[in-house]
Structures are given as C-alpha cells and as structure tokens.
Design an enzyme around this catalytic site. Structure first.
Site, mmCIF file in Angstrom:
data_model
loop_
_atom_site.group_PDB
_atom_site.id
_atom_site.type_symbol
_atom_site.label_atom_id
_atom_site.label_comp_id
_atom_site.label_asym_id
_atom_site.label_seq_id
_atom_site.Cartn_x
_atom_site.Cartn_y
_atom_site.Cartn_z
ATOM 1 N N ARG A 21 0.829 -1.210 0.000
ATOM 2 C CA ARG A 21 0.000 0.000 0.000
ATOM 3 C C ARG A 21 0.860 1.254 0.000
ATOM 4 O O ARG A 21 0.333 2.370 0.017
ATOM 5 C CB ARG A 21 -0.910 0.021 1.229
ATOM 6 C CG ARG A 21 -1.726 -1.234 1.373
ATOM 7 C CD ARG A 21 -3.197 -0.989 1.507
ATOM 8 N NE ARG A 21 -3.853 -2.295 1.422
ATOM 9 C CZ ARG A 21 -5.144 -2.467 1.401
ATOM 10 N NH1 ARG A 21 -5.946 -1.443 1.426
ATOM 11 N NH2 ARG A 21 -5.649 -3.673 1.327
ATOM 12 N N THR A 67 11.005 -3.619 1.359
ATOM 13 C CA THR A 67 10.068 -4.414 2.137
ATOM 14 C C THR A 67 10.417 -5.898 2.010
ATOM 15 O O THR A 67 11.477 -6.256 1.506
ATOM 16 C CB THR A 67 8.609 -4.064 1.728
ATOM 17 O OG1 THR A 67 7.723 -4.753 2.608
ATOM 18 C CG2 THR A 67 8.284 -4.433 0.289
ATOM 19 N N LYS A 71 14.733 -6.663 3.820
ATOM 20 C CA LYS A 71 15.189 -5.692 4.817
ATOM 21 C C LYS A 71 16.585 -6.015 5.367
ATOM 22 O O LYS A 71 17.364 -5.114 5.643
ATOM 23 C CB LYS A 71 14.171 -5.583 5.955
ATOM 24 C CG LYS A 71 12.856 -4.953 5.495
ATOM 25 C CD LYS A 71 11.872 -4.763 6.632
ATOM 26 C CE LYS A 71 10.553 -4.216 6.095
ATOM 27 N NZ LYS A 71 9.577 -3.954 7.158
ATOM 28 N N ASP A 108 10.635 1.653 11.038
ATOM 29 C CA ASP A 108 9.527 0.824 11.534
ATOM 30 C C ASP A 108 9.369 0.952 13.052
ATOM 31 O O ASP A 108 8.249 0.984 13.574
ATOM 32 C CB ASP A 108 9.763 -0.654 11.198
ATOM 33 C CG ASP A 108 9.557 -0.973 9.729
ATOM 34 O OD1 ASP A 108 8.755 -0.283 9.066
ATOM 35 O OD2 ASP A 108 10.199 -1.922 9.231
ATOM 36 N N GLY A 136 10.203 -12.399 14.208
ATOM 37 C CA GLY A 136 10.649 -12.135 12.838
ATOM 38 C C GLY A 136 11.152 -10.699 12.704
ATOM 39 O O GLY A 136 11.470 -10.037 13.695
ATOM 40 N N GLY A 137 11.204 -10.237 11.465
ATOM 41 C CA GLY A 137 11.720 -8.893 11.191
ATOM 42 C C GLY A 137 10.906 -7.807 11.864
ATOM 43 O O GLY A 137 11.459 -6.837 12.400
ATOM 44 N N ILE A 223 0.074 -5.841 14.473
ATOM 45 C CA ILE A 223 0.663 -5.213 13.279
ATOM 46 C C ILE A 223 -0.106 -5.581 12.020
ATOM 47 O O ILE A 223 0.093 -4.985 10.979
ATOM 48 C CB ILE A 223 2.165 -5.534 13.098
ATOM 49 C CG1 ILE A 223 2.380 -7.008 12.776
ATOM 50 C CG2 ILE A 223 2.975 -5.108 14.296
ATOM 51 C CD1 ILE A 223 3.692 -7.246 12.048
ATOM 52 N N TYR A 225 -3.041 -5.416 9.473
ATOM 53 C CA TYR A 225 -4.076 -4.392 9.211
ATOM 54 C C TYR A 225 -5.087 -4.818 8.151
ATOM 55 O O TYR A 225 -5.939 -4.018 7.752
ATOM 56 C CB TYR A 225 -3.460 -3.024 8.882
ATOM 57 C CG TYR A 225 -2.525 -3.015 7.704
ATOM 58 C CD1 TYR A 225 -1.165 -3.155 7.890
ATOM 59 C CD2 TYR A 225 -3.007 -2.846 6.415
ATOM 60 C CE1 TYR A 225 -0.299 -3.143 6.822
ATOM 61 C CE2 TYR A 225 -2.140 -2.826 5.336
ATOM 62 C CZ TYR A 225 -0.791 -2.973 5.545
ATOM 63 O OH TYR A 225 0.066 -2.965 4.477
ATOM 64 N N GLY A 246 -3.053 -2.181 13.207
ATOM 65 C CA GLY A 246 -1.750 -2.248 12.530
ATOM 66 C C GLY A 246 -1.521 -1.189 11.466
ATOM 67 O O GLY A 246 -0.385 -1.007 11.011
HETATM 68 P P1 ATR Z 1 8.335 -10.750 9.399
HETATM 69 O O1 ATR Z 1 9.712 -10.425 8.932
HETATM 70 O O2 ATR Z 1 7.254 -10.099 8.587
HETATM 71 O O3 ATR Z 1 8.127 -10.549 10.864
HETATM 72 P P2 ATR Z 1 8.888 -13.606 9.522
HETATM 73 O O4 ATR Z 1 10.329 -13.336 9.714
HETATM 74 O O5 ATR Z 1 8.515 -14.659 8.558
HETATM 75 O O6 ATR Z 1 8.108 -12.306 9.047
HETATM 76 O O7 ATR Z 1 8.230 -13.902 10.956
HETATM 77 C C1 ATR Z 1 6.952 -14.375 11.098
HETATM 78 C C2 ATR Z 1 6.636 -14.591 12.575
HETATM 79 O O8 ATR Z 1 5.335 -15.194 12.658
HETATM 80 C C3 ATR Z 1 7.582 -15.539 13.280
HETATM 81 O O9 ATR Z 1 7.723 -15.138 14.622
HETATM 82 C C4 ATR Z 1 6.848 -16.870 13.166
HETATM 83 O O10 ATR Z 1 7.201 -17.834 14.144
HETATM 84 P P3 ATR Z 1 8.435 -18.849 13.886
HETATM 85 O O11 ATR Z 1 9.680 -18.087 14.154
HETATM 86 O O12 ATR Z 1 8.196 -19.959 14.846
HETATM 87 O O13 ATR Z 1 8.309 -19.281 12.439
HETATM 88 C C5 ATR Z 1 5.425 -16.429 13.381
HETATM 89 N N1 ATR Z 1 4.443 -17.380 12.880
HETATM 90 C C6 ATR Z 1 4.072 -17.564 11.594
HETATM 91 N N2 ATR Z 1 3.126 -18.531 11.501
HETATM 92 C C7 ATR Z 1 2.899 -18.968 12.771
HETATM 93 C C8 ATR Z 1 2.026 -19.952 13.357
HETATM 94 N N3 ATR Z 1 1.177 -20.690 12.606
HETATM 95 N N4 ATR Z 1 2.057 -20.113 14.699
HETATM 96 C C9 ATR Z 1 2.897 -19.370 15.471
HETATM 97 N N5 ATR Z 1 3.740 -18.432 14.980
HETATM 98 C C10 ATR Z 1 3.740 -18.230 13.651
#
Ligand code: ATR
Length: 279
Positions: A21, A67, A71, A108, A136-137, A223, A225, A246
């Site tokens: 967006r 994005t 990153k 961010d 995650g990130g 986060i 939205y 978010g």
């Molecule tokens: P981003 O950079 O956007 O934060 P990411 O690095 O892929 O994306 O992180 C996604 C987050 O969502 C992680 O904390 C992930 O948990 P894991 O480290 O165990 O993978 C979490 N996540 C995604 N799907 C999940 C699920 N079904 N249950 C619990 N946590 C989940």
C-alpha cells in the site's frame, strides 16, 4: 500527476510487490502537497536486489523503501546505517545522500511507537512489562522501539524459541525469552501485548491466545491491518482493553521517509487512513 524533468523520485522494492500500500500512501501525500514527484513500486527479483539498490544514485532517485523479503539484505548493501537499522539488522528506508552514498534507516520502530503513543493515550512506556508475540523482522523493530521508549521488561514469545534467543542477543536489553506454551501465563501484570506475526491476517489462522490473565488496563496492539479488527483485537476490545490496529505503524513509518525524500513533513490523519484502506 504531471512530472517535470526535476521530479523527485522514490519507490519501494520488494518481491512480490503487488500487495504493497506504500505507493498509495506516498501518492496521497504527493497529490495533497502538490509535489513534483513520484513514488513507484519496483518488483525486484532476489538475484537482482543488490544491483537494484546500487543503481539508486545512478538513476537519480532520492531513495527507496525496502520491504519483505529484503530488509536484512538492504542492511548489508548500504554504506551506512542509522542506530535503529544497526541494532535491528534491518533497513526499511534507503536515503541517497548528496555524494551518492547510501544510508540505511529503520523507521519501523519509530512508526510503531509513534502510533502506539498517539492512539493509546493511556499507555506509558514505564507502566509495566510488554509481551511481544513473534520473533521475525517486524518483532525486531518493535522490540527495539519499545526498549528505546523505556519499557522495563519485554517478554518475548515465539513458536520457535531459538529465534527469540537470537533476537534477544542481537538487540540486548531487558528481554526475557518465554516458551510458546507459556504465552498465556506471560500475560500476568502485562501493560502491553503486541502481535508481530501474520496470525490473524485475512487467509491466515487466528492467534490462539486466551486473554483472561491480561490486566484490563493493558493495551493490545496488532501489526496486521487486513482486517483492521483482527480476532485478537476484537477479543481484547470485548473485554475492555485499549486496542491499537496495525495500519498506523505503516502510516507513521512512512512519514520520516517522505519528509527526507520530498521535503515536507506530511500529516497522518483519518482521511489518509480511509484512503489507504479503500481498494
Ligand atoms: P516478518 O519479517 O514479517 O516478521 P517472519 O520473519 O517470517 O516475518 O516472521 C513471522 C513470525 O510469525 C515468526 O515469529 C513466526 O514464528 P516462527 O519463528 O516460529 O516461524 C510467526 N508465525 C508464523 N506462523 C505462525 C504460526 N502458525 N504459529 C505461530 N507463529 C507463527
């Protein structure tokens, strides 16, 4: 939009990029402030991301947002990092300086905390522990932002414990790593709960988390939205917690970038929120 030869150009690099967006958001401000400029989505395949970043000065661009999933790559590709980018290891905003060098910033963390403090007016950083779900990130920026804001304790809960440990080590500060199975007990005495995962997004499963132990005065932020009212936020609202959606993080992280590239500090208001969410 009529561009002249002096138009200021910036954009966003990602893969895929069709869902972002950001062009809508920056485009709204460019129109509103009648700026001779453009903000363009760039779909950059993984094998070309470094080449694309290094091409920014040659093309005369003011900079670019970065994005998912670039990153971390961007943090390694630029010449300098600001403090937030260095501590989080992630760059979401690249600025081309006058000498053609590249500065990597992370806005961010600023975006999240600014949105939180402006929309949850009763929330105070020193009001107690924050529970952050995910590692995650997005979690990196949020944990860093909360520590900088003065939150006394961060309880970091992630499905994969190792990732929380890596994050805690990288960022440092008052972070306690909590096992996924203990996520409900971690809500005791919490002043803030933040979901940084994609759980609750349209098409994804909801976050399974019973809020019973969360104090009623705590603030709950997400986060995600799409939708604006996630199952987590709906459950929190129903029991009287203050909720923070978010979208504001997205809007507020864009402000300092827009100001740097286009020379005007733009306003985040209700019209902008409606415009960005409308299809
Ligand atoms: P981003 O950079 O956007 O934060 P990411 O690095 O892929 O994306 O992180 C996604 C987050 O969502 C992680 O904390 C992930 O948990 P894991 O480290 O165990 O993978 C979490 N996540 C995604 N799907 C999940 C699920 N079904 N249950 C619990 N946590 C989940």
């Amino acid at each position: 939009m009529k561009l002249t030869g002096k138009a200021k150009i910036a954009g966003v690099m990602g893969w895929p990029i069709s869902h972002t967006r950001s062009p809508r958001l920056h485009g709204y401000w460019l129109d509103k402030y009648r700026i001779d400029g453009a903000y363009v989505p760039f779909a950059v395949p993984p094998e070309r991301i470094e080449q694309a970043i290094h091409a920014l000065p040659a093309l005369g661009l003011r900079g670019a947002n970065v994005t998912v999933p670039y990153k971390e790559t961007a943090a390694r590709a630029v010449d300098r990092l600001d403090e937030a980018a260095r501590r989080t290891g992630a760059v979401n905003c690249i600025v081309v300086d006058n000498d053609g060098s590249l500065e990597g910033r992370n806005t961010d963390a600023y975006g999240f905390v600014t949105h939180l403090t402006t929309s949850a007016r009763n929330w105070r950083a020193d009001g107690g522990p924050a529970v952050v779900i995910g590692a995650g990130g997005a979690a990196r920026a949020i944990v860093f932002g909360l520590i900088e804001a003065g939150v006394p304790e961060i309880r970091l809960v992630n499905r994969t414990r190792d990732r929380s440990e890596v994050l805690a080590e990288a960022i440092g500060g008052p972070i306690t790593v909590i096992d996924w199975v203990s996520r409900e007990t971690s809500l005791d005495d919490a002043n803030l709960l933040v979901n940084t995962t994609t759980l609750g997004m349209a098409g994804q499963p909801a976050l399974t988390l019973d809020l019973e132990r969360l104090p009623e005065l705590a603030t709950v932020a997400d986060i995600v939205y799409t939708p604006l009212l996630t199952p987590l936020l709906a459950a929190a609202k129903a029991r009287g917690n203050t909720i923070v959606d978010g979208l504001g993080m997205l809007l507020h992280q864009a402000r300092p970038a827009f100001a740097t590239w286009f020379g005007i500090d733009p306003e985040v208001d209700e019209d902008l929120r409606r415009f960005v969410m409308a299809e």
